[in-house]
Design a protein around this motif. Structure first.
Motif, short mmCIF file in Angstrom:
data_model
loop_
_atom_site.label_atom_id
_atom_site.label_comp_id
_atom_site.label_asym_id
_atom_site.label_seq_id
_atom_site.Cartn_x
_atom_site.Cartn_y
_atom_site.Cartn_z
N ARG A 289 -14.42 -21.40 -2.75
CA ARG A 289 -15.37 -20.34 -2.49
C ARG A 289 -14.42 -19.08 -1.68
N GLU A 290 -14.01 -19.82 -0.18
CA GLU A 290 -13.43 -19.97 0.50
C GLU A 290 -12.19 -18.94 0.64
N VAL A 291 -11.52 -19.76 -0.64
CA VAL A 291 -10.07 -18.97 -0.88
C VAL A 291 -10.10 -18.54 -1.30
N ASN A 292 -10.84 -18.24 -2.70
CA ASN A 292 -10.98 -16.83 -3.40
C ASN A 292 -11.82 -15.55 -2.80
N ASP A 293 -12.20 -15.64 -2.49
CA ASP A 293 -12.98 -14.63 -1.06
C ASP A 293 -11.73 -14.23 0.30
N ASN A 294 -10.93 -14.79 0.46
CA ASN A 294 -10.16 -14.37 1.05
C ASN A 294 -8.66 -13.56 0.69
N LYS A 295 -8.81 -13.90 -0.95
CA LYS A 295 -7.70 -13.27 -1.22
C LYS A 295 -7.21 -11.76 -1.18
N PRO A 296 -8.30 -11.10 -0.96
CA PRO A 296 -8.28 -9.66 -0.95
C PRO A 296 -7.97 -8.79 0.41
N ASN A 297 -8.45 -10.29 1.52
CA ASN A 297 -7.43 -9.82 2.56
C ASN A 297 -5.74 -9.76 2.65
N TRP A 298 -5.64 -11.18 1.95
CA TRP A 298 -4.47 -11.24 1.83
C TRP A 298 -3.76 -9.93 0.98
N VAL A 299 -4.26 -9.81 -0.15
CA VAL A 299 -3.74 -8.31 -0.71
C VAL A 299 -3.57 -7.13 0.08
N ILE A 300 -4.51 -6.49 1.16
CA ILE A 300 -4.34 -6.16 1.86
C ILE A 300 -4.14 -5.61 2.93
N GLU A 301 -3.37 -6.38 3.16
CA GLU A 301 -2.56 -7.25 3.85
C GLU A 301 -0.65 -6.63 3.22
N GLN A 302 -0.57 -6.83 2.19
CA GLN A 302 0.53 -6.97 1.77
C GLN A 302 0.60 -5.33 1.29
N VAL A 303 -0.40 -4.43 1.30
CA VAL A 303 -0.86 -3.09 1.07
C VAL A 303 -0.11 -2.00 2.28
N LYS A 304 -0.73 -2.97 3.36
CA LYS A 304 -0.33 -2.41 4.84
C LYS A 304 1.01 -2.93 5.28
N GLN A 305 2.16 -3.36 4.57
CA GLN A 305 3.13 -3.48 4.88
C GLN A 305 3.48 -2.40 3.82
N ALA A 306 2.64 -2.66 2.66
CA ALA A 306 4.13 -1.78 2.17
C ALA A 306 4.14 0.05 2.56
N VAL A 307 2.70 -0.35 2.87
CA VAL A 307 2.52 1.54 3.40
C VAL A 307 3.31 2.35 4.35
N GLU A 308 3.99 1.29 5.31
CA GLU A 308 4.52 1.85 6.63
C GLU A 308 6.07 1.44 6.39
N LYS A 309 6.56 0.69 4.87
CA LYS A 309 7.88 0.25 4.06
C LYS A 309 7.91 1.82 4.07
N VAL A 310 7.06 2.84 2.35
CA VAL A 310 7.67 3.61 2.66
C VAL A 310 7.04 4.32 3.52
N ALA A 311 6.50 4.17 4.72
CA ALA A 311 7.14 5.70 5.26
C ALA A 311 8.25 5.67 6.34
N ASN A 312 8.76 4.42 6.56
CA ASN A 312 10.20 3.92 6.93
C ASN A 312 11.05 4.96 5.99
N PHE A 313 10.99 4.55 5.16
CA PHE A 313 12.21 5.32 4.53
C PHE A 313 11.88 6.22 3.60
N ALA A 314 10.61 7.01 3.34
CA ALA A 314 10.35 7.67 3.48
C ALA A 314 10.75 9.43 3.61
N ASN A 315 10.50 8.37 5.63
CA ASN A 315 10.63 9.33 6.64
C ASN A 315 8.69 10.22 6.63
N LYS A 316 8.25 9.16 6.24
CA LYS A 316 7.08 9.96 6.66
C LYS A 316 5.20 9.22 7.57
N LYS A 317 4.65 9.75 8.30
CA LYS A 317 3.66 9.06 8.24
C LYS A 317 3.11 8.52 7.75
#
Length: 419
Positions: A289-317
Motif C-alpha cells: 500500500r505504501e509503495v503504491n500510495d507513493n508512486k504519484p509523488n514519484w510521477v510528480i517529480e518526473q513532471v517537475k524535471q520535465a518542466v525544467e527541461k522544457v524551460a531550459n531548451f525553449a528559453n521559457k520561464k
C-alpha cells in the motif's frame, strides 16, 4: 419467494445489480440518498458510464419494474451496496452501513433477506446484525453458531466485477455467499440464482468478507512489485517495459504493468482493512500500500524535471510551460474518478503550476464525478498543439489507438509505456 428486491446504493455496483434483477422480471426498488441520481434513474437514464447499462435501465423503468426512491420501502430481499471508505489513519469508516441499517430496520418484516455487498472489514456483517437487532427487538436475527429459528436472514456477498464489463461479469462470475448461518447462505443463494450463472459458493460471513479483501490485497501486492521495479529501473537507466516483457517470457513469471499509482474504491482501500485488523502481521500488505500510495509523488517529480527541461531548451520561464495530463480516471476506458491517482496527480500539479495545467479525459462524466478543483478539459486532438509537457496517466483506448506524434519541443512523461 423474492417478489420484490430492494437495492440500496445506486452507484457503480448497485445500479447494474438492480437493472439485472429487473431484466429477469423481478420488481426492484432502488434506494439512494442522492436525489439527483434518483431523478435521473426514474427518467430511464443513468448517471454513470457503464456499457449496456443505459439500455437495461431504460427498459426496466419503461416496464415498471424499476423505480428509485430516497428511503427504504418494504421488500422481500435487500442488497446493500454503499461506500466503505476509510478515515483518519486508514481506519475503516462504516458510517454508511450503519446509516443504512438504521434506515432499513423499520421496514423489515419476518422472512426478509438482507445481503451486504459493500467491501467491508472482517466482522462488519455481524456488526450490521447488531445495528438491525437494536432497532428491531421484535424480530429474531441470526447469530453464528446458533441454529435457532430466525425472522431475518443476513449474509455477506462481495461484488467482484470489472468496470466496463459489469453487465457480463455480474452474470458470469462466481459469487461467494457468506451467511451468518447456513440457512442465511441458502436464502442469499435464492436471491442471486435469479440471474447469476456462475457458481454460488457457500461459506461463512467472516470468510466471505476476508475473501474480498484478500483478492484485492493480492492484486495490490503484485502491482506494488511492478511499480517498485519502475522506480529501480529508472534509477539504473533501464526501460522497465522491456525489462518486464523479458522477465515475463519465463513460463512461471507474470509481472503486471506499472502505472502512476493504484486507484478505485477497492484495491486502493481494501488492503488497509486487513492492516487495521492485524497491524502486527500484515507487513507485506502494508508495504505494498505504501509503495503504491507513493508512486504519484514519484510521477510528480518526473513532471517537475520535465518542466525544467522544457524551460531550459525553449528559453521559457517555468510558469510559461503548458502541462497536459492525459487521463483522470482510475483505470482505462471508464469514467470513475474514485481514489484516482491520475486525478490526484493532476490536482497536485495544479497547485504547483497554477493556470498551467489542463487535462484530456474522454470518459469524463460531470454528472457522476466531481473533483476538488476545476480542471480545464481539452479535446484530445486540440491538446496536441497546446502542450509542452505531456503527462500520460491512463492508457485509455483513444491514447493507445491514436498515438500522438509530438515534436522535439515536447517532453513526454509516460507512466504507462505506450507513447
Amino acid at each position: 419467494m423474492n417478489k420484490t428486491i430492494s437495492v440500496i446504493g445506486l452507484g457503480y455496483i448497485g445500479l447494474p445489480a438492480a437493472a439485472m434483477f429487473a431484466d429477469k422480471g423481478v420488481q426492484v426498488i432502488g434506494v439512494d440518498v442522492n436525489q439527483h441520481a434518483v431523478n435521473i434513474i426514474n427518467q430511464g437514464k443513468i448517471h454513470i458510464v457503464e456499457p449496456g447499462l443505459g439500455e437495461m435501465v431504460q427498459k426496466a423503468v419503461a416496464n415498471g419494474l424499476l423505480k428509485a426512491v430516497t428511503k427504504p420501502e418494504t421488500a422481500d430481499a435487500f442488497l446493500i451496496a454503499v461506500p466503505t471508505p476509510f478515515k483518519g489513519d486508514h481506519q475503516p469508516d462504516l458510517s454508511y452501513i450503519e446509516a443504512v441499517s438504521k434506515a432499513l430496520a423499520p421496514v423489515l418484516k419476518k422472512g426478509d433477506t438482507v445481503i451486504l455487498e459493500s467491501t467491508s472489514p472482517v466482522g462488519t456483517t455481524e456488526q450490521m446484525v447488531e445495528w438491525l437487532a437494536a432497532a428491531r427487538p421484535d424480530l429474531k436475527f441470526p447469530y453464528e453458531n446458533r441454529d435457532e429459528e430466525v425472522d431475518i436472514y443476513v449474509a455477506y456477498c462481495p461484488e467482484r466485477v470489472l468496470p466496463g464489463q459489469v453487465i457480463r461479469e455480474l452474470v458470469e462470475n462466481d459469487r461467494i455467499i457468506g451467511g451468518i448461518t447456513d440457512e442465511c447462505s441458502n436464502k442469499a443463494i435464492e436471491v442471486y440464482s435469479i440471474f447469476v450463472k456462475g457458481d454460488l459458493v457457500k461459506t461463512n460471513a467472516r470468510t466471505a468478507e476476508m475473501s474480498k479483501l484478500t483478492e484485492n490485497a493480492f492484486r495490490d501486492v503484485n502491482i506494488a512489485f511492478a511499480n517498485e521495479l519502475s522506480l529501480i529501473a529508472d534509477r539504473l537507466n533501464i526501460n522497465v517495459w522491456e525489462l518486464i516483457a523479458l522477465a515475463n517470457r519465463h513460463p512461471r513469471v507474470n509481472i503486471l504493468q506499472p502505472g502512476c499509482g493504484v486507484g478505485g474504491h477497492c484495491i486502493a482501500v481494501d488492503p488497509w482493512f486487513i492492516v487495521d485488523k492485524s497491524p502486527d502481521l500484515a507487513n507485506i500488505v502494508r508495504t505494498a500500500r505504501e509503495v503504491n500510495d507513493n508512486k504519484p509523488n514519484w510521477v510528480i517529480e518526473q513532471v517537475k524535471q520535465a518542466v525544467e527541461k522544457v524551460a531550459n531548451f525553449a528559453n521559457k520561464k517555468t510558469n510559461e510551460v503548458n502541462i497536459v495530463c492525459y487521463g483522470l480516471a482510475f483505470k482505462p476506458d471508464i469514467d470513475d474518478l474514485r481514489e484516482s491517482p491520475a486525478l490526484a496527480i493532476a490536482e497536485k500539479l495544479m497547485d504547483l503550476y497554477p493556470n498551467q495545467v489542463k487535462a484530456v479525459e474522454p470518459n469524463y462524466n460531470s454528472e457522476a464525478n466531481h473533483s476538488e478543483k476545476e480542471i480545464a478539459l481539452l479535446d484530445y486532438q486540440d491538446s496536441l498543439s497546446k502542450v509542452d509537457v505531456a503527462v500520460l496517466l491512463v492508457n485509455h483506448k483513444e491514447f493507445v489507438e491514436n498515438k500522438p506524434h509530438f515534436g522535439s519541443n515536447v517532453v513526454v512523461v509516460d507512466t504507462k509505456g505506450i507513447w
